[in-house]
Design an enzyme around this catalytic site. Structure first.
Site, short mmCIF file in Angstrom:
data_model
loop_
_atom_site.label_atom_id
_atom_site.label_comp_id
_atom_site.label_asym_id
_atom_site.label_seq_id
_atom_site.Cartn_x
_atom_site.Cartn_y
_atom_site.Cartn_z
N SER A 146 55.57 25.26 9.01
CA SER A 146 54.40 26.10 8.99
C SER A 146 53.40 25.63 9.76
O SER A 146 52.63 26.45 10.09
CB SER A 146 54.09 26.33 7.47
OG SER A 146 53.57 24.94 7.10
N GLY A 147 53.11 24.57 10.23
CA GLY A 147 52.08 24.24 11.06
C GLY A 147 51.08 23.02 10.58
O GLY A 147 50.12 22.87 11.10
N SER A 175 54.27 19.32 -0.39
CA SER A 175 53.98 19.40 -1.80
C SER A 175 54.02 20.91 -2.37
O SER A 175 53.13 21.32 -2.75
CB SER A 175 52.42 19.12 -1.74
OG SER A 175 51.67 19.67 -0.90
N SER A 178 51.26 19.53 9.89
CA SER A 178 50.69 18.45 10.60
C SER A 178 49.99 18.77 12.01
O SER A 178 48.93 18.37 12.41
CB SER A 178 52.00 17.71 11.04
OG SER A 178 52.72 17.18 9.69
N LEU A 214 55.51 25.27 3.67
CA LEU A 214 56.83 24.92 4.17
C LEU A 214 56.90 24.24 5.39
O LEU A 214 55.89 23.76 6.22
CB LEU A 214 57.63 26.37 4.54
CG LEU A 214 58.09 27.23 3.36
CD1 LEU A 214 58.29 28.53 3.91
CD2 LEU A 214 58.83 26.58 2.17
#
Length: 198
Positions: A36-37, A106, A39, A33
């Site tokens: 969420s972290g 995605s 990147s 999501l």
């Protein structure tokens, strides 16, 4: 595809390129999501791999939409096309021997499965960056959840569009219970093991 379009083979093989680099080209696909972290983890992994002497390149969802996919919106069809294009780019980079880190929400399993098919078996690592919707909403680094809840963004993953959780990812990083450094170390170890040509 037009019948007149043919694939032109060169004289240098993937194996030769990998021999030159001393590593195997693979795709590491970060999914999860917004907030969420993904990147943040990919940036940390990229740095760790570089410091280990491995050639890597990071494909980021926002960055790609500035250029290659600037013509796409966020409908289900455009999201699928976004991932299709990125999958092809990632596969080409892996064929060049580069460890390619792709961080994209995605949300649809079918699109992620397509990305996996574009590289040889054993050269794709799916990383599910897991965090609850509540936590992602609290983080909301770009203010997107608030905008989606106010109706300013249509088809926003987790609010007005679904996220299909990976069924059997190679790695799960729960960013509610694991620090970025811990997650990056786990992912980096797996990548180095898989990409080692020695």
């Amino acid at each position: 595809m037009d019948k007149h379009i043919k694939w032109h083979k060169g004289h240098i093989t993937r194996e030769q390129r990998e021999e030159l680099l001393g590593q195997r080209g693979i795709v590491v696909w970060f999914t999860g999501l917004s907030g969420s972290g993904k990147s943040t983890l990919a940036v940390a992994v990229e740095k760790a791999l570089h410091e280990s002497g491995l050639l890597t390149f990071r494909l980021d969802g926002d960055n790609i939409r500035h250029g290659l996919n600037s013509d796409l919106g966020f409908s289900s069809q455009d999201r699928d096309e976004n991932i299709r294009r990125v999958s092809e780019v990632a596969a080409l980079m892996a064929d060049a021997g580069i460890i390619t880190l792709a961080s994209f929400i995605s949300p649809f399993k079918k699109a992620r499965d397509y990305a996996r098919t574009r590289v040889p078996e054993g050269r794709f690592i799916e990383v599910y960056v897991k965090a609850s919707l509540d936590i992602c909403r609290q983080r909301d680094p770009k203010g997107l959840y608030t905008k989606a809840e106010n109706g300013e963004i249509e088809e926003f993953t987790g609010i007005s569009s679904p996220y299909e959780e990976p069924l059997s990812p190679e790695i799960v990083i729960d960013t509610e219970n694991m620090t970025i450094d811990e997650g990056a170390e786990l992912i980096t170890g797996n990548i180095i093991s898989l990409s080692d040509k020695k």
